[in-house]
Scaffold this motif. Sequence first.
Motif, short mmCIF file in Angstrom:
data_model
loop_
_atom_site.label_atom_id
_atom_site.label_comp_id
_atom_site.label_asym_id
_atom_site.label_seq_id
_atom_site.Cartn_x
_atom_site.Cartn_y
_atom_site.Cartn_z
N PRO A 195 0.83 -1.21 0.00
CA PRO A 195 0.00 0.00 0.00
C PRO A 195 0.86 1.26 0.00
CG PRO A 195 -0.77 -1.55 1.66
CD PRO A 195 0.53 -2.09 1.14
N ASN A 196 0.37 2.27 -0.71
CA ASN A 196 0.97 3.60 -0.70
C ASN A 196 2.30 3.72 -1.46
OD1 ASN A 196 -0.38 5.78 0.32
ND2 ASN A 196 1.06 6.11 2.00
N SER A 197 2.69 2.66 -2.19
CA SER A 197 3.99 2.74 -2.87
C SER A 197 3.91 3.58 -4.14
CB SER A 197 4.48 1.33 -3.20
OG SER A 197 3.54 0.67 -4.02
N GLY A 198 2.67 3.85 -4.62
CA GLY A 198 2.52 4.69 -5.81
C GLY A 198 1.99 3.93 -7.01
N LYS A 199 1.30 2.82 -6.80
CA LYS A 199 0.79 1.99 -7.92
C LYS A 199 -0.21 2.78 -8.77
CE LYS A 199 -0.76 -1.11 -5.02
NZ LYS A 199 -0.24 -0.49 -3.78
N SER A 200 -1.17 3.43 -8.08
CA SER A 200 -2.20 4.16 -8.84
C SER A 200 -1.58 5.37 -9.55
CB SER A 200 -3.32 4.61 -7.91
OG SER A 200 -3.89 3.49 -7.29
N THR A 201 -0.62 6.01 -8.89
CA THR A 201 0.06 7.16 -9.53
C THR A 201 0.76 6.68 -10.80
OG1 THR A 201 0.43 8.01 -7.31
CG2 THR A 201 1.64 9.08 -9.10
N ILE A 217 -3.51 7.93 1.80
CA ILE A 217 -4.06 6.96 2.77
C ILE A 217 -3.76 5.55 2.27
CG2 ILE A 217 -6.19 6.12 3.89
CD1 ILE A 217 -7.36 8.98 3.14
N LYS A 218 -3.15 4.74 3.13
CA LYS A 218 -2.82 3.38 2.72
C LYS A 218 -4.09 2.60 2.39
CE LYS A 218 1.48 2.67 5.11
NZ LYS A 218 2.26 1.83 6.01
N GLY A 219 -4.04 1.80 1.34
CA GLY A 219 -5.19 0.96 0.99
C GLY A 219 -6.29 1.73 0.26
N THR A 220 -5.93 2.82 -0.43
CA THR A 220 -6.94 3.60 -1.17
C THR A 220 -7.62 2.75 -2.23
OG1 THR A 220 -5.74 5.63 -0.80
CG2 THR A 220 -7.26 5.61 -2.67
N ALA A 242 -5.62 -4.17 -6.08
CA ALA A 242 -5.83 -3.66 -4.72
C ALA A 242 -4.59 -3.99 -3.91
CB ALA A 242 -7.04 -4.35 -4.13
N GLY A 243 -4.22 -3.08 -2.95
CA GLY A 243 -3.01 -3.28 -2.14
C GLY A 243 -3.02 -4.67 -1.52
N LEU A 244 -1.91 -5.35 -1.69
CA LEU A 244 -1.86 -6.73 -1.20
C LEU A 244 -1.13 -6.82 0.13
CD1 LEU A 244 -0.93 -8.36 -4.58
CD2 LEU A 244 -2.99 -8.86 -3.30
N LEU A 301 11.21 0.95 -8.52
CA LEU A 301 11.54 1.67 -7.28
C LEU A 301 11.02 3.10 -7.46
CD1 LEU A 301 15.16 0.26 -6.84
CD2 LEU A 301 13.04 -0.57 -5.81
N ASN A 302 9.94 3.41 -6.78
CA ASN A 302 9.24 4.69 -7.02
C ASN A 302 9.63 5.73 -5.96
OD1 ASN A 302 7.38 6.44 -8.24
ND2 ASN A 302 5.75 5.81 -6.84
N LYS A 303 9.32 6.97 -6.27
CA LYS A 303 9.58 8.14 -5.41
C LYS A 303 11.08 8.48 -5.39
CE LYS A 303 5.48 6.92 -2.69
NZ LYS A 303 4.70 7.02 -1.50
N ILE A 325 12.28 5.29 -10.66
CA ILE A 325 11.47 6.35 -11.28
C ILE A 325 10.81 7.23 -10.22
CG2 ILE A 325 10.83 4.89 -13.26
CD1 ILE A 325 7.91 5.01 -11.86
N SER A 326 10.21 8.31 -10.70
CA SER A 326 9.23 9.02 -9.87
C SER A 326 7.95 9.10 -10.70
CB SER A 326 9.73 10.43 -9.52
OG SER A 326 8.63 11.16 -8.98
N ALA A 327 6.94 8.38 -10.25
CA ALA A 327 5.67 8.39 -10.99
C ALA A 327 5.02 9.75 -10.87
CB ALA A 327 4.75 7.29 -10.45
N1 LIG Z 1 7.11 12.07 -3.58
C1 LIG Z 1 6.44 11.20 -4.32
N2 LIG Z 1 5.24 10.81 -3.93
C2 LIG Z 1 4.57 9.91 -4.72
C3 LIG Z 1 5.14 9.38 -5.90
N3 LIG Z 1 4.27 8.51 -6.43
C4 LIG Z 1 3.20 8.51 -5.59
N4 LIG Z 1 3.37 9.34 -4.59
C5 LIG Z 1 2.45 9.63 -3.48
O1 LIG Z 1 2.29 8.46 -2.68
C6 LIG Z 1 0.97 8.42 -2.16
C7 LIG Z 1 0.33 7.09 -2.49
O2 LIG Z 1 0.17 7.02 -3.90
P1 LIG Z 1 -0.86 6.01 -4.58
O3 LIG Z 1 -0.60 6.08 -6.03
O4 LIG Z 1 -2.24 6.25 -4.10
O5 LIG Z 1 -0.33 4.65 -3.98
P2 LIG Z 1 -0.97 3.18 -4.13
O6 LIG Z 1 0.19 2.23 -4.16
O7 LIG Z 1 -1.92 3.15 -5.24
O8 LIG Z 1 -1.70 3.04 -2.74
P3 LIG Z 1 -2.90 2.01 -2.34
O9 LIG Z 1 -3.98 2.12 -3.35
O10 LIG Z 1 -3.28 2.55 -1.02
O11 LIG Z 1 -2.29 0.66 -2.25
C8 LIG Z 1 0.23 9.62 -2.73
O12 LIG Z 1 0.28 10.66 -1.79
C9 LIG Z 1 1.06 9.98 -3.96
O13 LIG Z 1 0.97 11.34 -4.31
C10 LIG Z 1 6.45 9.85 -6.30
O14 LIG Z 1 7.01 9.48 -7.33
N5 LIG Z 1 7.03 10.75 -5.46
#
Ligand SMILES: Nc1nc2c(ncn2[C@@H]2O[C@H](COP(=O)(O)OP(=O)(O)OP(=O)(O)O)[C@@H](O)[C@H]2O)c(=O)[nH]1
Length: 410
Positions: A195-201, A217-220, A242-244, A301-303, A325-327
């Motif tokens: 969760p929260n790693s940036g999958k949806s982004t 929010i984790k688990g969005t 969905a977050g696993l 490897l995101n962010k 990368i940075s998504a």
């Molecule tokens: N700084 C930074 N933040 C990021 C990056 N990618 C995503 N985020 C942030 O990370 C948070 C979670 O991003 P999501 O894309 O919702 O993550 P997810 O993996 O889909 O999360 P779940 O659906 O909860 O499993 C958000 O606040 C995004 O803006 C990035 O490359 N850099």
Amino acid sequence: MSTFAAVMTGKGTGAIATIQLFGPKSKTILKKIFTPARDKSPTLEAGKIHLGRITDGEETIDQVTIGCESGNSFAINCHGNPLIVEMLMQLVKKHGAKLIAAEQLLAKILSEQKSLNTIAIEAKLTQPKAKTLEGTKIIANQIESGLTKTAQQWLDKIESIPLEEIKAGAAEILERSQIARLLIAGCKIAIAGPPNSGKSTLLNCLCGTQKAIVTDIKGTTRDWVSAQCRIGRLSAELIDTAGLGEILMATAVDKAAQQKSTEILQAADLILFVLDNNQSADQFDDKLLDKFSVRKILTVLNKSDLPAKLDAKKLPSVLSDTVLISAKFQTNIDTLINKIQDLIANRQLDLHTPVCFTSRQEELLEKLKNARSKSSAGAVISKLLNGQIFRHCEEAAKRPTRQSQSQNTL
Ligand SMILES: Nc1nc2c(ncn2[C@@H]2O[C@H](COP(=O)(O)OP(=O)(O)OP(=O)(O)O)[C@@H](O)[C@H]2O)c(=O)[nH]1
Ligand SMILES: [Mg+2]
């Protein structure tokens, strides 16, 4: 033989639509419903186009042109309002035509053309559905050259070619067809990770629109979200699972979503395993990796815009292929796209090379690969060239598609 009608143009509103009438009663039906603008008793002979009106008794339904393609095949080109199309379909039904789906009608028309072998018919039916331009070219080339030519050569020289050579050729075609399949049918890429790693982004970044909700929010993402997009030369269905991460403490609803995610992961051609590079390597449970039955995994490897806290060397070997990368800020996305292409379709395919592109052809080539004698090989090759067209077309003929179902019930 019955007379059939199908809407040959796409669903929805358009400037024009085409209804094809095919079968022995087509001309009789047209003579009852078509009033020509000039020639009061047109012969409707092949090669002619007539302008006029389609009427139901006194009521005019639409102004149309009729393309006379042969003695029993006519194209009614009408206005593209779906309500008009529906009324015309109901009218031809009232006069005895059976309503079927466009693909079924096309299969019937093509089967009547004696000059076409079965591979050619399948090519003409499959080509409109190809997901990439390369895919459409590969299919078109199977008609004159490609699979048709190879199968014909095998058949012509069946006495002189060693059986082993034919079997090896079939195996090679099957192997090559795996890449062709990805170019023709498109590929599935699953996005997984904690969760929260940036999958949806990442999904939003690759498909260029806000398809999936992003929050901190984790688990969005509770369910899965999918989007069709182009990745370099590929056409891909991207699926944000969905977050696993919380799999062990899953509630009933989560369990259903996670079951779906597991199925998606197993059907994928590639998994993008997204990790937060700003977290340590223990941000996920290793048990998650048991869900991955596909061999192709790319660790994203995101962010990268945040300080690195993840030591990639500590990752399990299955995650050793990484890209940073940075998504959110779209950094290094080109490298990611190149890596995805390399992993999914790493070879360029000669567009004229023989490939199979239907399950019927695939089944027959599998049989050929395992043929025990020249005579059984010959029989399989003959079927490849002249057998019945693929099963799903015949099944589709029994089961109306959604389009013709709605037409039948309206
Ligand atoms: N700084 C930074 N933040 C990021 C990056 N990618 C995503 N985020 C942030 O990370 C948070 C979670 O991003 P999501 O894309 O919702 O993550 P997810 O993996 O889909 O999360 P779940 O659906 O909860 O499993 C958000 O606040 C995004 O803006 C990035 O490359 N850099
Ligand atoms: Mg998400």
